[in-house]
Design a protein around this motif. Structure first.
Motif, PDB file in Angstrom:
ATOM      1  N   PRO A 389       0.813  -1.224   0.000  1.00 56.31           N
ATOM      2  CA  PRO A 389       0.000   0.000   0.000  1.00 56.31           C
ATOM      3  C   PRO A 389       0.845   1.271   0.000  1.00 56.31           C
ATOM      4  CG  PRO A 389       0.056  -0.933   2.192  1.00 56.31           C
ATOM      5  CD  PRO A 389       0.789  -1.897   1.315  1.00 56.31           C
ATOM      6  N   GLY A 390       1.606   1.482  -1.047  1.00 57.59           N
ATOM      7  CA  GLY A 390       2.407   2.688  -1.187  1.00 57.59           C
ATOM      8  C   GLY A 390       1.794   3.638  -2.197  1.00 57.59           C
ATOM      9  N   PRO A 391       2.350   4.833  -2.358  1.00 55.04           N
ATOM     10  CA  PRO A 391       1.802   5.805  -3.314  1.00 55.04           C
ATOM     11  C   PRO A 391       2.112   5.423  -4.757  1.00 55.04           C
ATOM     12  CG  PRO A 391       3.785   6.666  -2.289  1.00 55.04           C
ATOM     13  CD  PRO A 391       3.488   5.379  -1.592  1.00 55.04           C
ATOM     14  N   LYS A 392       1.126   5.529  -5.608  1.00 50.81           N
ATOM     15  CA  LYS A 392       1.247   5.334  -7.058  1.00 50.81           C
ATOM     16  C   LYS A 392       2.038   4.075  -7.429  1.00 50.81           C
ATOM     17  CE  LYS A 392       0.995  10.290  -8.064  1.00 50.81           C
ATOM     18  NZ  LYS A 392       1.678  11.458  -8.676  1.00 50.81           N
ATOM     19  N   PRO A 393       1.591   2.899  -7.022  1.00 54.25           N
ATOM     20  CA  PRO A 393       2.331   1.683  -7.383  1.00 54.25           C
ATOM     21  C   PRO A 393       2.194   1.358  -8.867  1.00 54.25           C
ATOM     22  CG  PRO A 393       0.349   1.134  -6.165  1.00 54.25           C
ATOM     23  CD  PRO A 393       0.447   2.621  -6.158  1.00 54.25           C
ATOM     24  N   LEU A 394       3.292   0.924  -9.461  1.00 50.27           N
ATOM     25  CA  LEU A 394       3.329   0.495 -10.858  1.00 50.27           C
ATOM     26  C   LEU A 394       3.936  -0.894 -10.927  1.00 50.27           C
ATOM     27  CD1 LEU A 394       4.679   3.630 -12.823  1.00 50.27           C
ATOM     28  CD2 LEU A 394       2.317   2.780 -12.766  1.00 50.27           C
ATOM     29  N   LEU A 395       3.357  -1.757 -11.766  1.00 53.15           N
ATOM     30  CA  LEU A 395       3.917  -3.066 -12.069  1.00 53.15           C
ATOM     31  C   LEU A 395       4.604  -2.966 -13.428  1.00 53.15           C
ATOM     32  CD1 LEU A 395       4.136  -6.072 -11.255  1.00 53.15           C
ATOM     33  CD2 LEU A 395       1.978  -6.453 -12.470  1.00 53.15           C
ATOM     34  N   HIS A 396       5.916  -3.255 -13.462  1.00 52.86           N
ATOM     35  CA  HIS A 396       6.729  -3.072 -14.669  1.00 52.86           C
ATOM     36  C   HIS A 396       7.074  -4.426 -15.290  1.00 52.86           C
ATOM     37  CE1 HIS A 396       7.664   1.187 -13.586  1.00 52.86           C
ATOM     38  NE2 HIS A 396       7.566   0.710 -12.361  1.00 52.86           N
ATOM     39  N   PHE A 397       7.079  -4.454 -16.640  1.00 52.65           N
ATOM     40  CA  PHE A 397       7.461  -5.651 -17.388  1.00 52.65           C
ATOM     41  C   PHE A 397       8.582  -5.296 -18.364  1.00 52.65           C
ATOM     42  CE2 PHE A 397       2.983  -6.143 -16.319  1.00 52.65           C
ATOM     43  CZ  PHE A 397       2.930  -7.419 -15.794  1.00 52.65           C
ATOM     44  N   ALA A 398       9.558  -6.199 -18.495  1.00 52.88           N
ATOM     45  CA  ALA A 398      10.607  -6.069 -19.499  1.00 52.88           C
ATOM     46  C   ALA A 398      10.584  -7.317 -20.378  1.00 52.88           C
ATOM     47  CB  ALA A 398      11.972  -5.906 -18.848  1.00 52.88           C
ATOM     48  N   ASN A 399      10.663  -7.109 -21.681  1.00 52.78           N
ATOM     49  CA  ASN A 399      10.557  -8.205 -22.645  1.00 52.78           C
ATOM     50  C   ASN A 399      11.776  -8.183 -23.565  1.00 52.78           C
ATOM     51  OD1 ASN A 399       9.838 -10.138 -24.515  1.00 52.78           O
ATOM     52  ND2 ASN A 399       8.139  -8.971 -25.413  1.00 52.78           N
ATOM     53  N   ALA A 400      12.692  -9.123 -23.364  1.00 55.29           N
ATOM     54  CA  ALA A 400      13.896  -9.199 -24.203  1.00 55.29           C
ATOM     55  C   ALA A 400      13.671 -10.031 -25.446  1.00 55.29           C
ATOM     56  CB  ALA A 400      15.053  -9.795 -23.397  1.00 55.29           C
ATOM     57  N   GLY A 401      12.489 -10.600 -25.610  1.00 54.72           N
ATOM     58  CA  GLY A 401      12.206 -11.461 -26.752  1.00 54.72           C
ATOM     59  C   GLY A 401      11.966 -10.696 -28.042  1.00 54.72           C
ATOM     60  N   GLU A 402      11.770 -11.457 -29.119  1.00 54.67           N
ATOM     61  CA  GLU A 402      11.573 -10.869 -30.446  1.00 54.67           C
ATOM     62  C   GLU A 402      10.103 -10.742 -30.820  1.00 54.67           C
ATOM     63  OE1 GLU A 402      13.846 -13.238 -33.114  1.00 54.67           O
ATOM     64  OE2 GLU A 402      15.783 -12.591 -32.311  1.00 54.67           O
ATOM     65  N   ALA A 403       9.203 -11.105 -29.929  1.00 52.65           N
ATOM     66  CA  ALA A 403       7.767 -11.003 -30.192  1.00 52.65           C
ATOM     67  C   ALA A 403       7.088 -10.305 -29.024  1.00 52.65           C
ATOM     68  CB  ALA A 403       7.151 -12.384 -30.413  1.00 52.65           C
ATOM     69  N   ASP A 404       6.034  -9.553 -29.318  1.00 54.48           N
ATOM     70  CA  ASP A 404       5.264  -8.907 -28.256  1.00 54.48           C
ATOM     71  C   ASP A 404       4.677  -9.963 -27.316  1.00 54.48           C
ATOM     72  OD1 ASP A 404       5.858  -6.656 -29.651  1.00 54.48           O
ATOM     73  OD2 ASP A 404       3.807  -6.201 -30.277  1.00 54.48           O
ATOM     74  N   ALA A 405       4.573  -9.615 -26.051  1.00 55.36           N
ATOM     75  CA  ALA A 405       3.989 -10.517 -25.056  1.00 55.36           C
ATOM     76  C   ALA A 405       2.630  -9.979 -24.637  1.00 55.36           C
ATOM     77  CB  ALA A 405       4.914 -10.654 -23.852  1.00 55.36           C
ATOM     78  N   LYS A 406       1.635 -10.859 -24.634  1.00 54.94           N
ATOM     79  CA  LYS A 406       0.289 -10.502 -24.204  1.00 54.94           C
ATOM     80  C   LYS A 406       0.089 -11.019 -22.774  1.00 54.94           C
ATOM     81  CE  LYS A 406      -0.674  -9.042 -28.407  1.00 54.94           C
ATOM     82  NZ  LYS A 406      -0.883  -7.623 -28.743  1.00 54.94           N
ATOM     83  N   VAL A 407       0.040 -10.107 -21.832  1.00 59.59           N
ATOM     84  CA  VAL A 407       0.013 -10.462 -20.419  1.00 59.59           C
ATOM     85  C   VAL A 407      -1.348 -10.097 -19.835  1.00 59.59           C
ATOM     86  CG1 VAL A 407       1.070 -10.048 -18.165  1.00 59.59           C
ATOM     87  CG2 VAL A 407       2.493 -10.117 -20.219  1.00 59.59           C
ATOM     88  N   LYS A 408      -1.846 -10.950 -18.940  1.00 60.52           N
ATOM     89  CA  LYS A 408      -3.054 -10.649 -18.198  1.00 60.52           C
ATOM     90  C   LYS A 408      -2.727 -10.550 -16.717  1.00 60.52           C
ATOM     91  CE  LYS A 408      -6.779 -12.313 -21.172  1.00 60.52           C
ATOM     92  NZ  LYS A 408      -7.993 -13.175 -21.254  1.00 60.52           N
ATOM     93  N   VAL A 409      -3.202  -9.476 -16.100  1.00 56.24           N
ATOM     94  CA  VAL A 409      -3.018  -9.254 -14.667  1.00 56.24           C
ATOM     95  C   VAL A 409      -4.378  -9.403 -14.015  1.00 56.24           C
ATOM     96  CG1 VAL A 409      -2.213  -7.649 -12.910  1.00 56.24           C
ATOM     97  CG2 VAL A 409      -1.112  -7.666 -15.164  1.00 56.24           C
ATOM     98  N   GLU A 410      -4.525 -10.470 -13.220  1.00 58.89           N
ATOM     99  CA  GLU A 410      -5.821 -10.791 -12.641  1.00 58.89           C
ATOM    100  C   GLU A 410      -5.838 -10.441 -11.157  1.00 58.89           C
ATOM    101  OE1 GLU A 410      -6.481 -14.897 -13.401  1.00 58.89           O
ATOM    102  OE2 GLU A 410      -6.632 -14.662 -15.585  1.00 58.89           O
ATOM    103  N   PRO A 411      -6.718  -9.518 -10.740  1.00 52.80           N
ATOM    104  CA  PRO A 411      -6.845  -9.212  -9.310  1.00 52.80           C
ATOM    105  C   PRO A 411      -7.588 -10.323  -8.589  1.00 52.80           C
ATOM    106  CG  PRO A 411      -8.439  -7.960 -10.570  1.00 52.80           C
ATOM    107  CD  PRO A 411      -7.613  -8.700 -11.580  1.00 52.80           C
ATOM    108  N   ALA A 412      -7.558 -10.287  -7.244  1.00 52.23           N
ATOM    109  CA  ALA A 412      -8.287 -11.289  -6.472  1.00 52.23           C
ATOM    110  C   ALA A 412      -9.781 -11.213  -6.752  1.00 52.23           C
ATOM    111  CB  ALA A 412      -8.005 -11.105  -4.982  1.00 52.23           C
TER     112      ALA A 412
END
Length: 476
Positions: A389-412
């Protein structure tokens, strides 16, 4: 007549020999060129699938201050309390406090050990995550400090800290196991490896924490790196760094272990902010600690040729690249100049294994702070992430691959959030505090940052250890 007969017989023998040699050559060539039937016996083996063990994490606990008691200048004291978020998917979670090595006034001012019980009959351990955050505001120590609750290890690297004027660095060793741990600290600085009496044979009792002031082992070190190795029990190693300029606190940070020595180190979610204010406020005392920089150690015996790339996450600046040679056994800090405010993935490539982390600072209307960003291991296809519970939290992703990654972030609870992480790039998503299941992120590096006006902190997301990975057993 006899001579003719003898001559004729000799000619026949010679011709026969030549024909024989030719036939042999054909046979040998055929044996060489034509495929022959093969017969091989594979080594006997058996695949063992161990029963997944219960998982354990340790949150480092509250921020600490030295010299609260003038009679014990090296005795740490707990400052305030922290907030945490943790849990497991489909498993019960228990918590207990470790015995602190600091003076406390509350049971909440201690490292927190978490255990997720693997359900009976499960073939893999449950997804499990935890994180903590604390906002300190005292006359001597102020800033935002977030940290991941990590697994205990027998080998880890802390790339952070300083013991120069105004800087205080504490190595925090938490032992959640039932066996005492004997810890050795190998310390490297900008001048090489430090020979420090008292850095070896440090006993961390079972179920307890030990705090080691770094200044007592490596005084006046601008850029230390600490290698933590244990025998007996395992520990969760972290480092608390605080900075005080004159009588003004300039920030505090809790730093977890960075990636083990490797030729490629990926640091996602590096946040650069308020560069204009930093430039305007720079002074002889702060110029070396306020601007973004990469700290690198070459732990081997060969100099390293290093290239650094800073690539902006989606929607931010393009970044920059840097190159430098770092001497073997030494720590170097490489400025990340020519950047603008934004979020970046920093990748360090070297011809020999190195360890690395990035430091940035932020200036607000009334306060200052700094943050360390450590390298992150690639996660699997499914990962649980805890957002404190901090101010303005961000979840960061880095992708070193050669194709875009489709990610899903599912809350509880609630609808999942879709994130596209571009190839050879990065992306982020703003999330409120809570637990989230990240799917489709196989091979990506992930981190969490929190930031406010004059506040900043970050931690890397690490996958669970291979507690239930199949093992191939070969008999002798």
């Amino acid at each position: 007549m006899a001579d003719r007969r003898t001559l004729a017989q000799s000619g026949v023998r010679a011709i026969g020999g030549v024909v024989g040699i030719g036939i042999a050559a054909v046979v040998i060539a055929g044996a060489t060129l034509l495929p022959l039937p093969g017969f091989a016996i594979d080594a006997p083996s058996q695949t063992v699938r161990p029963v997944p063990a219960d998982q354990q994490r340790v949150c480092p606990g509250p921020l600490l201050a030295l010299a609260a008691d003038s009679g014990q200048a090296t005795r740490p004291s707990a400052i305030g309390s922290f907030s945490s978020v943790y849990g497991a998917s489909g498993a019960d979670t228990q918590n207990r406090t470790l015995r602190p090595d600091a003076d406390t006034t509350s049971a909440d001012q201690a490292p927190l050990a978490l255990t997720a019980t693997t359900p009976k009959g499960a073939t893999r351990p449950p997804l499990f995550a935890g994180a903590q955050v604390q906002n300190a505001q005292t006359d001597d120590l102020a800033g935002l400090a977030a940290a991941s609750c990590a697994e205990a290890s027998a080998d880890s690297w802390l790339v952070a800290g300083s013991t120069t004027l105004g800087q205080t660095s504490l190595v925090l060793l938490s032992n959640p196991t039932s066996v005492d741990a004997t810890v050795n600290l190998d310390i490297y600085t900008e001048t090489g490896r430090v020979s420090a009496p008292g850095a070896t044979g440090i006993v961390v009792p079972a179920g307890a924490q030990k705090v080691v002031p770094l200044a007592g082992l490596a005084p006046s070190a601008t850029a230390p790196v600490v290698h933590v190795s244990t025998t007996g029990g395992q520990v969760v190693a972290s480092l608390q760094q605080s900075f005080e300029q004159g009588i003004q606190p300039r920030g505090v940070e809790l730093v977890g272990a960075t990636g083990s020595p490797d030729r490629v180190q990926t640091i996602p979610g590096v946040t650069v902010a308020s560069l204009a204010a930093i430039t305007a406020a720079q002074s002889a005392e702060s110029v070396g600690v306020d601007f973004p920089a990469v700290r690198v150690l070459v732990p081997g015996d060969r100099d390293a040729k290093i290239t650094i790339g800073a690539v902006g996450e989606a929607g931010t600046n393009a970044g920059n690249s840097y190159a430098q040679t770092v001497k073997a056994g030494n720590v170097a800090e490489i400025p990340l100049d020519n950047l603008k405010d934004g979020n970046f993935t920093v990748t360090i490539r070297s011809d020999v294994p190195v360890v690395a982390a990035v430091r940035t600072s932020v200036i607000g209307a009334k306060t200052r702070d700094f943050s360390w960003f450590v390298s992150a291991p690639a996660i699997g296809d499914s990962q649980l992430v805890a957002i404190p519970p901090g101010p303005k939290p961000l979840l960061h992703f880095a992708n070193a691959g050669e194709a875009d990654a489709k990610v899903k972030v599912e809350p509880a609870a609630g609808a999942p959030i879709s994130v596209t992480v571009p190839a050879e790039g990065g992306a982020n998503v703003a999330l409120p505090s809570g637990r989230y299941t990240v799917k489709g992120a196989d091979g990506l590096e992930v981190s969490v940052s929190v930031s406010g006006d004059g506040q900043a902190s970050s931690f890397a997301v690490a996958p669970a250890g291979p507690l239930a990975a199949p093992i191939d057993v070969y008999p002798h």
